[in-house]
Design a protein around this motif. Structure first.
Motif, PDB file in Angstrom:
ATOM      1  N   UNK A 197       0.846  -1.185   0.000  1.00 41.09           N
ATOM      2  CA  UNK A 197       0.000   0.000   0.000  1.00 41.09           C
ATOM      3  C   UNK A 197       0.888   1.244   0.000  1.00 41.09           C
ATOM      4  N   UNK A 198       0.554   2.202  -0.847  1.00 38.93           N
ATOM      5  CA  UNK A 198       1.361   3.413  -0.884  1.00 38.93           C
ATOM      6  C   UNK A 198       1.047   4.309   0.317  1.00 38.93           C
ATOM      7  N   UNK A 199       2.055   4.947   0.882  1.00 39.50           N
ATOM      8  CA  UNK A 199       1.863   5.706   2.127  1.00 39.50           C
ATOM      9  C   UNK A 199       0.851   6.844   2.011  1.00 39.50           C
ATOM     10  N   UNK A 200       0.837   7.546   0.886  1.00 39.78           N
ATOM     11  CA  UNK A 200      -0.098   8.665   0.721  1.00 39.78           C
ATOM     12  C   UNK A 200      -1.547   8.213   0.762  1.00 39.78           C
ATOM     13  N   UNK A 201      -1.785   7.014   0.300  1.00 41.46           N
ATOM     14  CA  UNK A 201      -3.152   6.493   0.267  1.00 41.46           C
ATOM     15  C   UNK A 201      -3.586   6.088   1.672  1.00 41.46           C
ATOM     16  N   UNK A 202      -2.659   5.450   2.371  1.00 42.31           N
ATOM     17  CA  UNK A 202      -2.935   5.063   3.763  1.00 42.31           C
ATOM     18  C   UNK A 202      -3.237   6.320   4.589  1.00 42.31           C
ATOM     19  N   UNK A 203      -2.443   7.348   4.342  1.00 40.45           N
ATOM     20  CA  UNK A 203      -2.616   8.600   5.082  1.00 40.45           C
ATOM     21  C   UNK A 203      -3.991   9.227   4.793  1.00 40.45           C
ATOM     22  N   UNK A 204      -4.382   9.204   3.540  1.00 36.42           N
ATOM     23  CA  UNK A 204      -5.692   9.758   3.154  1.00 36.42           C
ATOM     24  C   UNK A 204      -6.813   8.991   3.842  1.00 36.42           C
ATOM     25  N   UNK A 205      -6.730   7.670   3.775  1.00 32.04           N
ATOM     26  CA  UNK A 205      -7.794   6.851   4.379  1.00 32.04           C
ATOM     27  C   UNK A 205      -7.843   7.063   5.902  1.00 32.04           C
ATOM     28  N   UNK A 206      -6.650   7.202   6.501  1.00 36.79           N
ATOM     29  CA  UNK A 206      -6.588   7.404   7.960  1.00 36.79           C
ATOM     30  C   UNK A 206      -7.199   8.739   8.386  1.00 36.79           C
ATOM     31  N   UNK A 207      -7.234   9.700   7.444  1.00 35.13           N
ATOM     32  CA  UNK A 207      -7.757  11.024   7.797  1.00 35.13           C
ATOM     33  C   UNK A 207      -9.287  11.054   7.808  1.00 35.13           C
ATOM     34  N   UNK A 208      -9.920   9.983   7.330  1.00 34.88           N
ATOM     35  CA  UNK A 208     -11.382   9.994   7.223  1.00 34.88           C
ATOM     36  C   UNK A 208     -12.024   9.595   8.552  1.00 34.88           C
ATOM     37  N   UNK A 209     -13.209  10.170   8.872  1.00 32.87           N
ATOM     38  CA  UNK A 209     -13.878   9.798  10.117  1.00 32.87           C
ATOM     39  C   UNK A 209     -14.207   8.302  10.131  1.00 32.87           C
ATOM     40  N   UNK A 210     -14.238   7.702  11.310  1.00 34.87           N
ATOM     41  CA  UNK A 210     -14.559   6.269  11.387  1.00 34.87           C
ATOM     42  C   UNK A 210     -15.929   5.987  10.762  1.00 34.87           C
ATOM     43  N   UNK A 211     -16.037   4.830  10.153  1.00 35.54           N
ATOM     44  CA  UNK A 211     -17.281   4.352   9.540  1.00 35.54           C
ATOM     45  C   UNK A 211     -17.764   5.222   8.399  1.00 35.54           C
ATOM     46  N   UNK A 212     -16.815   5.896   7.755  1.00 39.88           N
ATOM     47  CA  UNK A 212     -17.181   6.569   6.506  1.00 39.88           C
ATOM     48  C   UNK A 212     -17.492   5.501   5.462  1.00 39.88           C
ATOM     49  N   UNK A 250     -12.569  -0.179  10.248  1.00 40.45           N
ATOM     50  CA  UNK A 250     -13.681   0.682  10.665  1.00 40.45           C
ATOM     51  C   UNK A 250     -14.133   1.623   9.559  1.00 40.45           C
ATOM     52  N   UNK A 251     -13.875   1.247   8.301  1.00 39.59           N
ATOM     53  CA  UNK A 251     -14.454   1.981   7.174  1.00 39.59           C
ATOM     54  C   UNK A 251     -15.324   0.998   6.413  1.00 39.59           C
ATOM     55  N   UNK A 252     -16.455   1.486   5.889  1.00 35.81           N
ATOM     56  CA  UNK A 252     -17.239   0.617   5.024  1.00 35.81           C
ATOM     57  C   UNK A 252     -16.829   0.949   3.599  1.00 35.81           C
ATOM     58  N   UNK A 253     -16.152  -0.002   2.985  1.00 35.62           N
ATOM     59  CA  UNK A 253     -15.634   0.291   1.658  1.00 35.62           C
ATOM     60  C   UNK A 253     -16.232  -0.640   0.627  1.00 35.62           C
ATOM     61  N   UNK A 254     -16.676  -0.048  -0.463  1.00 33.12           N
ATOM     62  CA  UNK A 254     -17.194  -0.834  -1.579  1.00 33.12           C
ATOM     63  C   UNK A 254     -16.322  -0.506  -2.786  1.00 33.12           C
ATOM     64  N   UNK A 255     -15.866  -1.537  -3.434  1.00 36.61           N
ATOM     65  CA  UNK A 255     -14.988  -1.310  -4.585  1.00 36.61           C
ATOM     66  C   UNK A 255     -15.683  -1.691  -5.874  1.00 36.61           C
ATOM     67  N   UNK A 256     -15.269  -1.057  -6.960  1.00 37.95           N
ATOM     68  CA  UNK A 256     -15.730  -1.568  -8.254  1.00 37.95           C
ATOM     69  C   UNK A 256     -14.591  -1.501  -9.254  1.00 37.95           C
ATOM     70  N   UNK A 257     -14.708  -2.324 -10.251  1.00 39.54           N
ATOM     71  CA  UNK A 257     -13.708  -2.364 -11.311  1.00 39.54           C
ATOM     72  C   UNK A 257     -14.405  -2.854 -12.567  1.00 39.54           C
TER      73      UNK A 257
END
Lengths: 128, 630
Positions: free
Chosen positions: B392-407, B425-432
């Motif tokens: 995982x790239x650090x900038x992405x981890x940092x962005x996700x960590x900045x989001x409120x819990x359960x976003x 503690x994030x609800x994430x849905x992915x698509x591709x």
């Protein structure tokens, strides 16, 4: 496809569709499996959802099981309600079936738990 | 020459011959005779050489290496060889030169030292002109070259300076002026009142394949005095259409052809005889350079000796070269690496297609390109891709960590889903769009299959979006913009987004990206690697082909639009994929990429209504955009 996902999907990807929501579920195979209950997660998630659409979806799968048509003002303290919501959001899984656009009747297949929301199906056949 | 001096010179030459060819002098007489101080290099012709030896008996063969001032004869008998060596060393002269000879133990096989065959695509019609016609044209050239010699007048001959002053040749242009700096003409600037003269046109009309519609309209007259030449060049592709025709008058000359991107291909020495018509087409026109070496003697094929080489003295020569100017400036030759037109377009899908005016057609081609070179490729390489993508790239981890819990997060183009379950503690849905990758992502979280340009999700619904290494797979700017618009659509007002795209700049602030650094692990790219031939691939689309450069893995990007090969990589444990997958996945797949230049992502995002740019930064060879929805 869990119902939390279904609640976010729409057929807006089709040309000319205005809202494309909610998509009608024609389930062929549904599985339920236990997922750890996270109270905080459900509390935070419920305001982000289209509640009537979730109820409609649950009903079409025969999983409504006493879920109220509206979310009450004190839902955060209603443990029983939260658990029911958790169940239909995370524990019910549509494995195979179809989703139907409410405006055009266009059908999107659900196969092996993955809804295919591509507007042009034939162009995106996965196995080449 | 006294005997001592002769012996000393002889020893020195024989040492050189041993070094050059591995042939040694012989104390005992043999039938092999070497002339130590005369050869093709200093103007000895094969005919003269043969005549010299025939005086001593039957000659089996003469062998004359190019660029050497020695030569060999094979006598039929040792007796005649002895006679030759004795006689030559006994003050035999030729052209007032003292020659000296020696026995050698063998002679070289030099049958392949010169290739006289014309390069592919070159046609020479011998005796295209009859003697009277040649005389007529020679007289005309003399007349126009004598009548005016004011160098400032564009209608007169000009002297082309090449190297030293001895190498000047004279040229005169009709129709358009040929510019020797660019090897091109300016189609916008025809020479006033200087169309190709009638005296020439009557010959032009007899050129094969020529009619009124493709009549050449540019003529260059060259006058070469003995010793003059023209540097090797390729006539620039785009200013001219059709073949190039050249009439040769006066003395024959050897034209040198050189393959432009394969130095190993041997040069060709093609004799252009008087009265002949040379037609440059195909490879000889587009891929080989041509020129005339400034010298007074040419090496030509021996008439008497198979594979042999001899010299030919040059006289005064004139050539009339006819070209057809190409006003469109478009060249669709089959040699894109050498083509000025295609090179200016290559690396840009929009410009590589002649359909700029037709947005719908461009859209269709872009779709096809993405289907064949993104979607299908990822489906084919999905399992292998999955095994190589876990960090995982650090900038992405940092962005996700900045989001409120359960976003509630959407991962746009989630691929194998490496971020889907990164924070519980994030609800994430992915698509591709790629089902093959989704099957891997499904093990980690909720996914659906959808196209980033038409997302099957409702508007204003997600708290945040990440879109990593996706937007660079769209082939046109309008599609890349549409991708951003669609991501913005499904976000709630005020929601945040993060976009990563591959950067054209892989070395920023002197820091090599991870991508460049990792090449050391694979194959060291040594500084002394010769110039790598650029490779182009043709992507077949229904409206034709799109030519794109193929990126050399772990090197800097030269173009913006390109194909990046995916090949089977060694797994971290040192082994390969499961053996049964080896054949399937060891195939090279070409993925389409548009790599973003500095500032490009910012400019693209700026044009999306309702998108607020929060930050643009650079991380490990990627340009990264943080934005919010208004």
């Amino acid at each position: 496809m869990k119902l939390v996902t279904h609640n976010m999907l729409s057929s807006k990807c089709l040309k000319g569709v205005v809202k494309g929501f909610p998509l009608k579920i024609h389930a062929v195979e549904v599985k339920t499996h236990e997922v750890e209950f996270n109270k905080e997660q459900v509390i935070r998630l419920i305001p982000k959802l289209e509640w009537p659409a979730l109820c409609e979806a649950a009903e079409s799968l025969g999983e409504l099981s006493g879920l109220p048509p509206d979310v009450g003002p004190d839902f955060e303290g209603d443990e029983d309600f939260l658990k029911k919501a958790h169940h239909i959001l995370f524990e019910v899984d549509v494995v195979n079936g179809e989703l139907e656009c409410p405006e055009t009747g266009h059908k999107f297949p659900v196969r092996n738990g993955i809804p295919n929301m591509l507007a042009d199906q034939k162009d995106h056949s996965a196995d080449s | 020459m006294d005997a001592k001096k002769r012996a000393r010179k002889q020893t020195r030459v024989l040492a050189a011959i041993r070094r050059d060819l591995g042939i040694s002098g012989s104390d005992k007489p043999t039938e092999f005779v070497c002339i130590c101080n005369a050869g093709l290099m200093n103007g000895l012709s094969e005919e003269e050489f043969l005549q010299l030896f025939l005086r001593f008996g039957s000659v089996e063969n003469v062998i004359m290496p190019t660029n050497k001032s020695y030569a060999f004869a094979v006598m039929k008998s040792v007796e005649s060889a002895v006679k030759a060596v004795q006689s030559i060393n006994n003050c035999e002269t030729m052209d007032r030169r003292t020659l000296y000879a020696a026995f050698v133990d063998s002679v070289p096989d030099l049958r392949d030292q010169c290739v006289f065959d014309p390069p592919p695509g070159l046609d020479i019609i011998e005796d295209f002109l009859v003697d009277e016609e040649e005389e007529e044209l020679l007289a005309w050239v003399d007349q126009v070259s004598d009548s005016k010699n004011d160098l400032d007048d564009s209608t007169s001959f000009c002297i082309i300076t090449v190297g030293s002053s001895l190498k000047h040749r004279r040229v005169l242009h009709f129709g358009y002026e040929f510019n020797y700096a660019t090897n091109a003409v300016d189609p916008e600037k025809p020479l006033p009142d200087k169309a190709i003269p009638k005296i020439c046109l009557k010959f032009v009309k007899k050129f094969p394949g020529i009619d009124e519609a493709n009549l050449p309209d540019q003529l260059t007259v060259n006058v070469y005095e003995p010793g003059q030449g023209i540097p090797n060049h390729v006539d620039t592709h785009s200013p001219f259409s059709g073949p190039i025709f050249s009439l040769s008058l006066g003395s024959p000359v050897v034209m040198q052809f050189r393959h432009q991107n394969r130095p190993a291909v041997q040069d060709r020495s093609v004799v252009l005889n008087r009265k002949s018509l040379t037609i440059f087409r195909g490879e000889s026109r587009y891929l080989w350079s041509h020129g005339i070496v400034p010298r007074k003697l040419d090496l030509v094929k021996s008439r008497s000796n198979v594979g042999g080489v001899t010299v030919l003295e040059r006289g005064r020569r004139m050539s009339l070269t006819f070209r057809k100017v190409n006003p469109s400036g478009i060249c669709n030759c089959d040699y894109p690496a050498q083509c000025d037109y295609q090179n200016s377009r290559v690396g840009n899908v929009e410009e590589s297609l002649e359909i700029n005016e037709d947005a719908d057609a461009l859209e269709r081609v872009a779709e096809e390109l993405e289907r064949n070179h993104v979607l299908k490729v990822y489906n084919s390489i999905a399992d292998h891709f999955h095994k190589t993508r876990s960090k995982a790239w650090p900038g992405i981890v940092k962005f996700l960590d900045s989001l409120p819990p359960h976003s509630l997060i959407v991962d746009v183009g989630c691929g194998n889903g490496k971020y889907v379950s990164i924070r519980p503690d994030l609800t994430m849905i992915g698509f591709d769009v790629t089902l093959g990758l989704l099957r891997n992502a499904q093990e980690k979280g909720e996914v659906f299959q959808s196209d980033c340009l038409a997302i099957g999700a409702r508007s204003d619904s997600f708290d945040a979006a990440i879109c990593i290494a996706v937007v660079h797979h769209f082939a046109t700017e309008s599609r890349r913009r549409l991708a951003l618009k669609e991501i913005l659509r499904i976000l709630k007002p005020g929601a945040k987004g993060l976009v990563y795209v591959w950067a054209k700049e892989q070395e920023l602030k002197n820091l090599k990206s991870y991508y460049l650094k990792t090449r050391k692990k694979n194959k060291p790219i040594s500084e002394s690697v010769p110039v790598v031939e650029e490779i182009f691939a043709r992507c077949e689309v229904s409206s034709g082909t799109v030519k794109l450069p193929v990126h050399k893995n772990r090197s800097n990007f030269k173009h913006s639009d390109l194909l990046v090969p995916w090949t089977l990589k060694k797994m971290e444990d040192g082994g390969f994929d499961k053996p049964e997958e080896l054949n399937e996945s060891s195939k090279i797949h070409h993925r389409f990429y548009h790599v973003f230049s500095r500032g490009e992502l910012f400019r693209l995002a700026e044009t999306v209504e309702g998108l607020v740019i929060d930050d643009v930064y650079y991380e490990e060879g990627n340009w990264c955009l943080v934005f919010s929805k208004k």
